[in-house]
Design a protein around this motif. Structure first.
Motif, short mmCIF file in Angstrom:
data_model
loop_
_atom_site.label_atom_id
_atom_site.label_comp_id
_atom_site.label_asym_id
_atom_site.label_seq_id
_atom_site.Cartn_x
_atom_site.Cartn_y
_atom_site.Cartn_z
N ASP A 1 0.88 -1.21 -0.20
CA ASP A 1 -0.14 -0.12 0.07
C ASP A 1 0.91 1.29 -0.02
N GLU A 2 1.89 1.06 0.73
CA GLU A 2 2.84 2.32 0.85
C GLU A 2 3.30 2.60 -0.76
N TYR A 3 3.87 1.22 -1.32
CA TYR A 3 4.40 1.50 -2.55
C TYR A 3 3.44 2.33 -3.50
N LEU A 4 2.48 1.84 -3.53
CA LEU A 4 1.01 2.33 -4.35
C LEU A 4 0.86 3.81 -4.14
N ALA A 5 0.49 4.15 -2.73
CA ALA A 5 0.72 5.55 -2.37
C ALA A 5 1.87 6.48 -2.99
N ASP A 6 2.86 5.89 -2.87
CA ASP A 6 4.10 6.76 -3.53
C ASP A 6 3.85 6.84 -5.05
N HIS B 1 1.46 9.31 -5.93
CA HIS B 1 1.87 10.65 -5.59
C HIS B 1 2.82 11.24 -6.81
N ARG B 2 3.37 10.36 -7.34
CA ARG B 2 4.30 10.54 -8.34
C ARG B 2 3.93 10.49 -9.82
N GLN B 3 2.79 9.70 -10.07
CA GLN B 3 2.45 9.38 -11.17
C GLN B 3 1.04 9.63 -11.70
N GLY B 4 0.37 10.20 -10.42
CA GLY B 4 -1.22 10.13 -10.48
C GLY B 4 -1.92 8.98 -10.26
#
Length: 93
Positions: free
Chosen positions: A55-60, A63-66
């Motif tokens: 989930d943290e990877y996906l949130a990051d 944040h970067r890609q939309g």
């Protein structure tokens, strides 16, 4: 030399204190026995930790890609299902 850091599910066993309601602890002992108590607790805890890391990877990523597309969300659900069935997840650090 630095301290060795292990990924989720790796390294030697270490003792920790865990507080559970007595009824929950009794139910676990009845279901799996005293010797398998730790393994019974460890498996869902590791699964939860790996899910939180993902989930943290996906949130990051978002944040970067939309926002993540519906297709990417479907891929995430497939990923979760496959690794849940296999009982294995890629190493997360």
């Amino acid at each position: 030399m630095g301290e060795i850091r292990y990924s989720i599910g790796e390294g030697p066993a270490t003792r920790v204190s865990l507080s559970l309601p007595e009824g929950t602890a009794d139910a676990i002992r009845r279901r799996v026995g005293k010797r398998e108590f730790s393994a019974f607790i460890t498996e869902p805890v590791e699964r939860e930790l790996r899910g939180q890391v993902l989930d943290e990877y996906l949130a990051d990523y978002e944040h970067r890609q939309g926002p993540i597309s519906e297709q990417e969300l479907r891929a995430r659900r497939v990923f979760d299902e496959v690794f849940a069935e296999e009982g294995q997840w890629p190493a997360a650090s």
